[in-house]
Design a protein around this motif. Structure first.
Motif, PDB file in Angstrom:
ATOM      1  N   ILE A 132     -12.626  -2.279  49.426  1.00  0.00           N
ATOM      2  CA  ILE A 132     -12.843  -3.101  48.237  1.00  0.00           C
ATOM      3  C   ILE A 132     -11.906  -2.621  47.134  1.00  0.00           C
ATOM      4  O   ILE A 132     -11.704  -1.417  46.938  1.00  0.00           O
ATOM      5  CB  ILE A 132     -14.323  -3.043  47.780  1.00  0.00           C
ATOM      6  CG1 ILE A 132     -14.569  -4.057  46.661  1.00  0.00           C
ATOM      7  CG2 ILE A 132     -14.727  -1.640  47.367  1.00  0.00           C
ATOM      8  CD1 ILE A 132     -16.041  -4.270  46.361  1.00  0.00           C
ATOM      9  N   ASP A 133     -11.282  -3.586  46.445  1.00  0.00           N
ATOM     10  CA  ASP A 133     -10.426  -3.316  45.293  1.00  0.00           C
ATOM     11  C   ASP A 133     -11.140  -3.823  44.048  1.00  0.00           C
ATOM     12  O   ASP A 133     -11.741  -4.902  44.064  1.00  0.00           O
ATOM     13  CB  ASP A 133      -9.082  -4.030  45.420  1.00  0.00           C
ATOM     14  CG  ASP A 133      -8.352  -3.690  46.715  1.00  0.00           C
ATOM     15  OD1 ASP A 133      -8.656  -2.632  47.292  1.00  0.00           O
ATOM     16  OD2 ASP A 133      -7.492  -4.497  47.133  1.00  0.00           O
ATOM     17  N   SER A 134     -11.058  -3.078  42.964  1.00  0.00           N
ATOM     18  CA  SER A 134     -11.688  -3.494  41.702  1.00  0.00           C
ATOM     19  C   SER A 134     -10.661  -3.438  40.581  1.00  0.00           C
ATOM     20  O   SER A 134      -9.768  -2.578  40.582  1.00  0.00           O
ATOM     21  CB  SER A 134     -12.880  -2.586  41.379  1.00  0.00           C
ATOM     22  OG  SER A 134     -12.482  -1.236  41.263  1.00  0.00           O
ATOM     23  N   TYR A 135     -10.790  -4.357  39.632  1.00  0.00           N
ATOM     24  CA  TYR A 135      -9.838  -4.476  38.529  1.00  0.00           C
ATOM     25  C   TYR A 135     -10.591  -4.651  37.210  1.00  0.00           C
ATOM     26  O   TYR A 135     -11.463  -5.514  37.093  1.00  0.00           O
ATOM     27  CB  TYR A 135      -8.906  -5.672  38.735  1.00  0.00           C
ATOM     28  CG  TYR A 135      -7.988  -5.525  39.924  1.00  0.00           C
ATOM     29  CD1 TYR A 135      -6.687  -5.060  39.776  1.00  0.00           C
ATOM     30  CD2 TYR A 135      -8.438  -5.848  41.203  1.00  0.00           C
ATOM     31  CE1 TYR A 135      -5.848  -4.919  40.870  1.00  0.00           C
ATOM     32  CE2 TYR A 135      -7.605  -5.707  42.304  1.00  0.00           C
ATOM     33  CZ  TYR A 135      -6.318  -5.237  42.135  1.00  0.00           C
ATOM     34  OH  TYR A 135      -5.497  -5.097  43.220  1.00  0.00           O
ATOM     35  N   LEU A 136     -10.244  -3.837  36.243  1.00  0.00           N
ATOM     36  CA  LEU A 136     -10.753  -3.964  34.877  1.00  0.00           C
ATOM     37  C   LEU A 136      -9.626  -4.512  34.018  1.00  0.00           C
ATOM     38  O   LEU A 136      -8.646  -3.815  33.732  1.00  0.00           O
ATOM     39  CB  LEU A 136     -11.232  -2.618  34.352  1.00  0.00           C
ATOM     40  CG  LEU A 136     -11.760  -2.615  32.916  1.00  0.00           C
ATOM     41  CD1 LEU A 136     -12.999  -3.501  32.790  1.00  0.00           C
ATOM     42  CD2 LEU A 136     -12.058  -1.200  32.458  1.00  0.00           C
ATOM     43  N   HIS A 137      -9.724  -5.787  33.613  1.00  0.00           N
ATOM     44  CA  HIS A 137      -8.675  -6.466  32.859  1.00  0.00           C
ATOM     45  C   HIS A 137      -8.864  -6.173  31.373  1.00  0.00           C
ATOM     46  O   HIS A 137      -9.823  -6.630  30.754  1.00  0.00           O
ATOM     47  CB  HIS A 137      -8.723  -7.973  33.129  1.00  0.00           C
ATOM     48  CG  HIS A 137      -8.674  -8.299  34.596  1.00  0.00           C
ATOM     49  ND1 HIS A 137      -7.500  -8.382  35.298  1.00  0.00           N
ATOM     50  CD2 HIS A 137      -9.672  -8.529  35.501  1.00  0.00           C
ATOM     51  CE1 HIS A 137      -7.754  -8.666  36.567  1.00  0.00           C
ATOM     52  NE2 HIS A 137      -9.066  -8.758  36.711  1.00  0.00           N
ATOM     53  N   TYR A 142      -6.954  -0.420  37.938  1.00  0.00           N
ATOM     54  CA  TYR A 142      -7.451  -0.741  39.274  1.00  0.00           C
ATOM     55  C   TYR A 142      -7.967   0.502  39.987  1.00  0.00           C
ATOM     56  O   TYR A 142      -7.496   1.619  39.772  1.00  0.00           O
ATOM     57  CB  TYR A 142      -6.365  -1.421  40.122  1.00  0.00           C
ATOM     58  CG  TYR A 142      -5.180  -0.552  40.473  1.00  0.00           C
ATOM     59  CD1 TYR A 142      -5.222   0.305  41.579  1.00  0.00           C
ATOM     60  CD2 TYR A 142      -4.005  -0.606  39.720  1.00  0.00           C
ATOM     61  CE1 TYR A 142      -4.133   1.093  41.921  1.00  0.00           C
ATOM     62  CE2 TYR A 142      -2.914   0.181  40.055  1.00  0.00           C
ATOM     63  CZ  TYR A 142      -2.991   1.029  41.158  1.00  0.00           C
ATOM     64  OH  TYR A 142      -1.907   1.826  41.485  1.00  0.00           O
ATOM     65  N   GLY A 143      -8.959   0.284  40.836  1.00  0.00           N
ATOM     66  CA  GLY A 143      -9.479   1.316  41.715  1.00  0.00           C
ATOM     67  C   GLY A 143      -9.680   0.727  43.093  1.00  0.00           C
ATOM     68  O   GLY A 143     -10.195  -0.393  43.233  1.00  0.00           O
ATOM     69  N   GLN A 144      -9.262   1.445  44.114  1.00  0.00           N
ATOM     70  CA  GLN A 144      -9.312   0.928  45.478  1.00  0.00           C
ATOM     71  C   GLN A 144      -9.885   1.984  46.416  1.00  0.00           C
ATOM     72  O   GLN A 144      -9.595   3.180  46.266  1.00  0.00           O
ATOM     73  CB  GLN A 144      -7.905   0.532  45.955  1.00  0.00           C
ATOM     74  CG  GLN A 144      -7.228  -0.496  45.074  1.00  0.00           C
ATOM     75  CD  GLN A 144      -5.753  -0.684  45.424  1.00  0.00           C
ATOM     76  OE1 GLN A 144      -5.150   0.149  46.079  1.00  0.00           O
ATOM     77  NE2 GLN A 144      -5.187  -1.791  44.971  1.00  0.00           N
ATOM     78  N   ILE A 145     -10.671   1.542  47.377  1.00  0.00           N
ATOM     79  CA  ILE A 145     -11.194   2.431  48.400  1.00  0.00           C
ATOM     80  C   ILE A 145     -11.332   1.654  49.708  1.00  0.00           C
ATOM     81  O   ILE A 145     -11.719   0.483  49.703  1.00  0.00           O
ATOM     82  CB  ILE A 145     -12.550   3.052  47.988  1.00  0.00           C
ATOM     83  CG1 ILE A 145     -13.015   4.064  49.044  1.00  0.00           C
ATOM     84  CG2 ILE A 145     -13.605   1.983  47.752  1.00  0.00           C
ATOM     85  CD1 ILE A 145     -14.221   4.886  48.597  1.00  0.00           C
ATOM     86  N   SER A 146     -10.960   2.288  50.791  1.00  0.00           N
ATOM     87  CA  SER A 146     -11.081   1.657  52.102  1.00  0.00           C
ATOM     88  C   SER A 146     -11.261   2.737  53.163  1.00  0.00           C
ATOM     89  O   SER A 146     -10.905   3.904  52.951  1.00  0.00           O
ATOM     90  CB  SER A 146      -9.847   0.803  52.426  1.00  0.00           C
ATOM     91  OG  SER A 146      -8.686   1.617  52.526  1.00  0.00           O
ATOM     92  N   GLN A 173      -9.097   6.069  52.447  1.00  0.00           N
ATOM     93  CA  GLN A 173      -7.977   5.811  51.547  1.00  0.00           C
ATOM     94  C   GLN A 173      -8.517   5.438  50.170  1.00  0.00           C
ATOM     95  O   GLN A 173      -9.398   4.573  50.043  1.00  0.00           O
ATOM     96  CB  GLN A 173      -7.114   4.681  52.123  1.00  0.00           C
ATOM     97  CG  GLN A 173      -5.869   4.355  51.340  1.00  0.00           C
ATOM     98  CD  GLN A 173      -5.016   3.316  52.054  1.00  0.00           C
ATOM     99  OE1 GLN A 173      -5.244   2.985  53.227  1.00  0.00           O
ATOM    100  NE2 GLN A 173      -4.013   2.787  51.375  1.00  0.00           N
ATOM    101  N   MET A 174      -7.978   6.085  49.121  1.00  0.00           N
ATOM    102  CA  MET A 174      -8.426   5.840  47.746  1.00  0.00           C
ATOM    103  C   MET A 174      -7.214   5.776  46.822  1.00  0.00           C
ATOM    104  O   MET A 174      -6.218   6.471  47.037  1.00  0.00           O
ATOM    105  CB  MET A 174      -9.372   6.954  47.282  1.00  0.00           C
ATOM    106  CG  MET A 174     -10.651   7.075  48.087  1.00  0.00           C
ATOM    107  SD  MET A 174     -11.672   8.482  47.548  1.00  0.00           S
ATOM    108  CE  MET A 174     -10.631   9.853  48.090  1.00  0.00           C
ATOM    109  N   ALA A 175      -7.317   4.945  45.768  1.00  0.00           N
ATOM    110  CA  ALA A 175      -6.222   4.816  44.809  1.00  0.00           C
ATOM    111  C   ALA A 175      -6.789   4.468  43.440  1.00  0.00           C
ATOM    112  O   ALA A 175      -7.812   3.781  43.325  1.00  0.00           O
ATOM    113  CB  ALA A 175      -5.230   3.754  45.253  1.00  0.00           C
ATOM    114  N   LEU A 176      -6.106   4.941  42.391  1.00  0.00           N
ATOM    115  CA  LEU A 176      -6.484   4.659  41.010  1.00  0.00           C
ATOM    116  C   LEU A 176      -5.201   4.550  40.196  1.00  0.00           C
ATOM    117  O   LEU A 176      -4.305   5.398  40.317  1.00  0.00           O
ATOM    118  CB  LEU A 176      -7.372   5.770  40.449  1.00  0.00           C
ATOM    119  CG  LEU A 176      -7.867   5.601  39.010  1.00  0.00           C
ATOM    120  CD1 LEU A 176      -8.824   4.421  38.912  1.00  0.00           C
ATOM    121  CD2 LEU A 176      -8.538   6.874  38.518  1.00  0.00           C
TER     122      LEU A 176
END
Length: 380
Positions: free
Chosen positions: A260-265, A273-277, A321-324
């Motif tokens: 799931i990817d999340s976005y705070l505009h 953005y924050g991503q985890i899979s 996998q994680m990203a910020l």
């Protein structure tokens, strides 16, 4: 069990979230799909125009009705492989190695390859279906890195106890503690992965959106390990040895991937953005480890080679996998979108070390890839 529970929760939450998004009506308050504001104004049945269009329209999730997307990323990652130690270092003065000092405490430091940052890249191509909010992407990630380390006595007193090659003594046969004034290790790693995913965009509010996705992941992880010790003296035996070790491990696998990817505009085209899979991959290992020892004493010498090989065995491995990071995007005339992003990403691969080191047949080292990710995106 904790790893499988984590992936089970990821898969369940992705499926449930996607189903709820598909059933939701886009006309509900605060809802918004990935379509252009021009189409929204012209279509009375479309979602309402948000009060602040700039927050949504100038984003990768609110510009085009439908179209293609191409992405490129530069990776500056550091790769760390556990359990690759090659020796124990000590700088004590040992006058006679054949008569190891008794009743004396020695302090050793563990030596391993010096892992550094190296460049890589990721390329992606996809298609956004527009009004239905679904999209598909194919991503290719590639990275090559190497790490090395050495101990050289020189004019100092450094000594190294080899731990990756078994000593072979003419007088004591197999076994014994060796002291080497010189040791060197080198490790290189090739990483390739392909991710095919289908995602769904949904705005919970004018400022927050998520994109659950699922798909298939394929990966190729190939590593080589080399270690060498010179003039190693076997304690209490008197043998002088040159010892070499060479290991290879090739792994390819495929399996399901959920995330799931999340976005705070936050406005003006900027988003956090924050991503985890996570993925579970089943695949094949081909591994081997060869060691060669040349042992000599005055007037005599032997050469002993050990070749250990294990091919065509299959294992299930997990990956997280994680990203910020931060993304900036701008939409041109509702027909083109250009975006830039900068972030930090980490990939964790469980139980990747499968080299059959001599005398150590249960390696379980984990692999970590982490570092900066900078990229650009163009939609049309």
């Amino acid at each position: 069990m904790k790893v499988f529970s984590l992936f089970s929760m990821l898969a369940l939450s992705t499926v449930l979230t996607t189903q709820s998004f598909a059933d939701a009506k886009m006309s509900q308050s605060g809802g918004y799909n990935s379509t252009s504001s021009n189409r929204t104004q012209m279509d009375p049945e479309g979602p309402p125009v948000p009060p602040n269009r700039d927050i949504q329209v100038h984003s990768a999730h609110g510009c085009l009705d439908s179209g293609f997307s191409f992405q490129g990323e530069f990776l500056w990652w550091r790769t760390v492989m556990d359990d690759l130690e090659y020796g124990l270092k000590n700088n004590a003065i040992i006058a006679d190695p054949n008569n190891f000092p008794q009743g004396q405490a020695f302090s050793f430091t563990v030596r391993e390859p010096d892992f550094q940052f190296d460049p890589g890249f990721r390329l992606a191509a996809g298609y956004d279906f527009g009004r239905d909010n679904w999209d598909v992407f194919l991503r290719w990630t590639r990275l090559y890195t190497q790490a090395s380390d050495s101990v050289d006595q020189g004019s100092g007193n450094d000594i190294l106890i080899p731990i990756r090659v078994e000593t072979i003594s003419i007088t004591n046969n197999l076994g014994g503690v060796a002291l080497s004034p010189y040791g060197k290790v080198n490790w290189d790693f090739h990483f390739n992965s392909l991710d095919f995913e289908m995602g769904y965009d949904y705005f919970f509010s004018h400022r927050f959106s998520v994109r659950p996705h699922m798909g298939i992941k394929a990966a190729w992880l190939d590593m080589n390990y080399r270690v060498k010790y010179l003039e190693a003296l076997v304690v209490s035996a008197g043998d002088i040895e040159t010892m070499d070790g060479k290991g290879d491990s090739d792994y390819w696998a495929v399996g399901p991937r959920f995330g799931i990817d999340s976005y705070l505009h936050i406005g003006w085209g900027f988003s956090i953005y924050g991503q985890i899979s996570g993925s579970l991959l089943y695949g094949r290992y081909d591994t081997k480890y060869d060691q060669s020892v040349v042992s000599t004493v005055p007037g005599n010498g032997i050469v002993v080679d050990f070749d250990i090989k294990q091919d065509d065995f299959y294992r299930l491995r997990s990956n997280l996998q994680m990203a910020l990071g931060v993304e900036w995007a701008y939409c041109y005339a509702g027909d083109y979108l250009f975006a830039l992003h900068l972030g930090w990403e980490t990939q964790y691969w469980w139980n990747q070390l499968e080299m059959p080191f001599f005398g150590y047949f249960q390696p379980d080292g984990d692999l970590t890839l982490s570092g900066l990710t900078a990229g650009a995106r163009f939609d049309f």
